[in-house]
Design an enzyme around this catalytic site. Structure first.
Site, short mmCIF file in Angstrom:
data_model
loop_
_atom_site.label_atom_id
_atom_site.label_comp_id
_atom_site.label_asym_id
_atom_site.label_seq_id
_atom_site.Cartn_x
_atom_site.Cartn_y
_atom_site.Cartn_z
N ASP A 1 20.36 10.34 51.09
CA ASP A 1 21.73 9.96 50.76
C ASP A 1 21.90 8.44 50.85
O ASP A 1 20.99 7.74 51.31
CB ASP A 1 22.70 10.70 51.71
CG ASP A 1 24.00 11.06 51.02
OD1 ASP A 1 24.38 10.39 50.04
OD2 ASP A 1 24.66 12.02 51.47
N ASP B 1 30.15 14.36 44.09
CA ASP B 1 29.74 15.67 44.61
C ASP B 1 30.46 16.79 43.86
O ASP B 1 31.65 16.70 43.56
CB ASP B 1 30.15 15.82 46.09
CG ASP B 1 29.26 15.02 47.03
OD1 ASP B 1 28.42 14.22 46.55
OD2 ASP B 1 29.42 15.18 48.25
#
Ligand SMILES: *[C@@H]1O[C@H](CO)[C@@H](O)[C@H](O)[C@H]1NC(C)=O
Ligand SMILES: *[C@@H]1O[C@H](CO)[C@@H](O)[C@H](O)[C@H]1NC(C)=O
Ligand SMILES: *[C@@H]1O[C@H](CO)[C@@H](O)[C@H](O)[C@H]1NC(C)=O
Ligand SMILES: *[C@@H]1O[C@H](CO)[C@@H](O)[C@H](O)[C@H]1NC(C)=O
Length: 434
Positions: free
Chosen positions: A161, A222
Site C-alpha cells: 500500500d 477502493d
C-alpha cells in the site's frame, strides 16, 4: 509491391512488440485469481465480539478450506490474501514485523504452511510508508528486512500500500526498492502495487516504469459494495484507457480492485456486469466476500468457466470501451485465435430490459467478421447465436445495469485482417466513433 510488403512487415512488428518490459519474476502471465479480505472484513480486530469475522489466522484457514473444497481452486482461484491489520503494533527485538500474537497464535509461517497444504498460495500486506493505512508499522526504511521476513515465512504475494510516505516524490523509489528487495530474496513473490493510485494525486504516473517493477497495480479508488463504485471504476478506466491499456500484458496488469460479488450491494445483473467487465479489463480476479456462506448464483457467476477463460486469455491484451450508444456501452477485448469478447452494458437505470441491435458492420472491430462470425452469448446465459453475417442484425436483450457478454469468432481467419485488427485495438482507433 516491395513497399507494400515492407509496410506489412512493419505492421506485424508493431503488433508483435510487447507492451513494455514486464517485471521478470515468472509470475502474472495471466491476471492473478484469488481472495482478499479487505472489502468484506476490513479492519475488524475484535475477535471477542466476532470470532468468525475478525482478522485472525482462523479467517484465512477457513477461506483456504472453502477454496479447496468448493470448486474455487479448480476454477483457478489460488491466492488467499491478507490485507491491512494483521501485524502487531510494534516490530520485534530484531526489527522484524510480527503478526498480532493473540489473533495469529500459530504465526505466519504456520499459516503459510497451512495454505500451501491446501494447494493454495498466501498473500500478505505491507505499506511503502512509515505506517500502514490503518496505522500499523510501515516498511519505510525496512524494505530489505521485510522482504526477507516474508520470504522466510513462505509468503507468495505482497500487496504494498502507499499510505504515509514522508514525501510523495519518494513513492516511485520506495516501490522500486521493494521490488528489488523481493527479487533479492530469491523467492518468487507476486508484487501488487498501489504506486499509480497514490501518485495520481500529484502527477501522471510513469506506466513504463510501473510495469517494469510490479505484477499488477491499482490506479483508482477502493471498490466498495455498491453499483456506483463499480460504475465509477469503469468510467475512470474508460477515460484513461489510452494511457493504461497499453501498459497491461503478460507479467503486469491494471488492477481495478476486488470483485464484490456475493455480498450485499449489487443486484444479480450488476454482479454480471462486474464479472464481465473485469474479464474484459484483464483484471486480477480477487474476490472479497465470505466463501463460507455465499449465494449459489454469485458462486456460479464467479466460477463461470467461459468468463474466466476471457479473463485469462493467453493473448494478454486488455480490452477497452469502443462505443457509447443510446445509454449502452460497448467494450471489446481481442482474444487469442482471432476471437473477440464483447460486453454490452445497459447503463440506463430506469425501465425494463432493452434490446441492443448488433449489426456486425456497425462497430469498427466487428468489420473483421468478414464475411461472417459465429456468435456465442456467455452472459446473462449461455446461448449459441450461430453464424451472423456482416450485415445481418441480431438483438441482444440487456437488463438495466446488466451486461450481455459475447464471444465473436470470425469464420475465416484472414491473418492480414487479424493483424490490422490487433493494430486497431493497440492504437484505439475506436475512439473516433465515441
Ligand atoms: C530477479 O530478477 C532477475 C533479472 O530480472 C530475474 O532473472 C530473476 O528471475 C528474478 N528472481 C526472482 C526470484 O524474482
Ligand atoms: C532506495 O534505495 C536507494 C539505494 O539503496 C537509496 O539510496 C534510497 O534512499 C532508497 N529510497 C527509499 C525511498 O527507500
Ligand atoms: C519512465 O520510466 C522509464 C523506465 O524506467 C524511463 O526510461 C523513462 O525515461 C521514464 N519516463 C519519464 C517521462 O520519466
Ligand atoms: C459456434 O460456436 C459454438 C461455441 O463454440 C460451437 O459450439 C458451434 O459449433 C459453432 N458453430 C459453427 C457453425 O461453427
Amino acid at each position: 509491391m516491395a513497399a507494400l510488403a515492407l509496410e506489412t512487415v512493419m505492421l506485424a512488428v508493431c503488433v508483435l512488440a510487447p507492451a513494455a518490459r514486464a517485471l521478470d519474476n515468472g509470475l502474472a502471465l495471466t491476471p492473478a485469481m484469488g481472495w482478499l479480505h479487505w472489502e468484506r472484513f476490513m479492519c475488524n480486530t475484535d475477535c471477542n465480539a466476532e470470532p468468525d469475522n475478525c482478522i485472525s489466522e482462523n479467517l484465512y484457514m477457513q477461506m483456504a478450506d472453502a477454496m479447496a473444497k468448493d470448486g474455487w481452486k479448480e476454477a483457478g482461484y489460488e491466492y488467499v490474501c491478507i490485507d491491512d491489520c494483521w501485524p502487531s503494533a510494534s516490530r520485534d527485538a530484531q526489527g522484524r514485523l510480527q503478526a498480532d500474537p493473540k489473533r495469529f497464535p500459530g504465526g505466519m509461517k504456520k499459516l503459510a504452511d497451512y495454505v500451501h497444504s491446501r494447494g493454495l498460495k498466501l498473500g500478505i500486506y505491507a505499506d511503502v510508508g512509515t505506517k500502514t493505512c490503518a496505522g500499523y508499522p510501515g516498511s519505510f526504511g525496512y524494505y530489505d528486512l521485510d522482504a526477507k521476513t516474508f520470504a522466510d515465512w513462505g509468503v507468495d504475494l505482497l500487496k504494498f500500500d502507499g499510505c504515509n510516505m514522508p514525501k510523495w516524490t519518494l513513492l516511485a523509489e520506495g516501490y522500486i526498492n521493494m521490488s528489488k528487495a523481493l527479487n533479492n530474496t530469491g523467492r518468487s513473490i507476486f508484487y501488487s502495487c498501489e504506486w499509480p493510485l497514490y501518485e495520481w494525486q500529484y502527477t501522471q504516473p510513469n506506466y513504463t516504469a510501473i510495469r517494469q517493477y510490479c505484477n499488477h497495480w491499482r490506479n483508482y479508488a477502493d471498490v466498495y459494495d455498491a453499483w456506483t463504485s463499480v460504475t465509477g471504476i469503469l468510467d475512470w478506466t474508460a477515460e484513461h484507457q489510452d494511457l493504461i491499456v497499453p501498459a497491461a500484458g503478460p507479467g503486469g496488469w491494471n488492477d481495478p480492485d476486488m470483485l464484490v460479488l456475493g455480498n450485499f450491494g449489487l443486484s444479480l445483473d450488476q454482479q454480471m456486469t462486474q464479472m464481465a467487465l473485469w474479464a474484459i479489463m484483464a483484471a486480477p480476479l480477487l474476490m472479497s466476500n465470505d466463501l463460507r456462506n455465499i449465494d449459489p448464483k454469485s458462486k456460479a457467476l464467479l466460477q463461470n468457466r467461459d468468463v474466466i477463460a476471457i479473463n485469462q486469455d493467453p493473448l494478454g491484451k486488455q480490452g477497452r470501451r469502443t462505443a457509447k450508444v443510446n445509454n449502452f456501452e460497448v467494450w471489446e477485448r481481442p482474444l487469442s485465435g482471432g476471437k473477440l469478447a464483447v460486453a454490452i452494458i445497459n447503463r440506463q437505470e430506469i425501465g425494463g430490459p432493452r434490446f441492443f441491435p448488433i449489426t456486425l458492420a456497425m462497430l469498427p472491430s466487428w468489420k473483421f467478421c468478414n464475411p461472417e462470425c459465429n456468435v456465442t452469448q456467455i452472459l446473462p446465459s449461455y446461448q449459441e447465436m450461430g453464424i451472423q453475417k456482416l450485415l445481418s442484425t441480431t438483438n441482444v436483450q440487456v437488463n438495466p445495469t446488466g451486461t450481455a457478454l459475447l464471444v465473436v469468432t470470425p469464420s475465416t481467419l484472414d491473418p492480414r485482417l487479424h493483424e490490422k485488427w490487433l493494430y486497431f485495438h493497440r492504437d484505439n482507433k475506436a475512439n473516433s466513433i465515441l
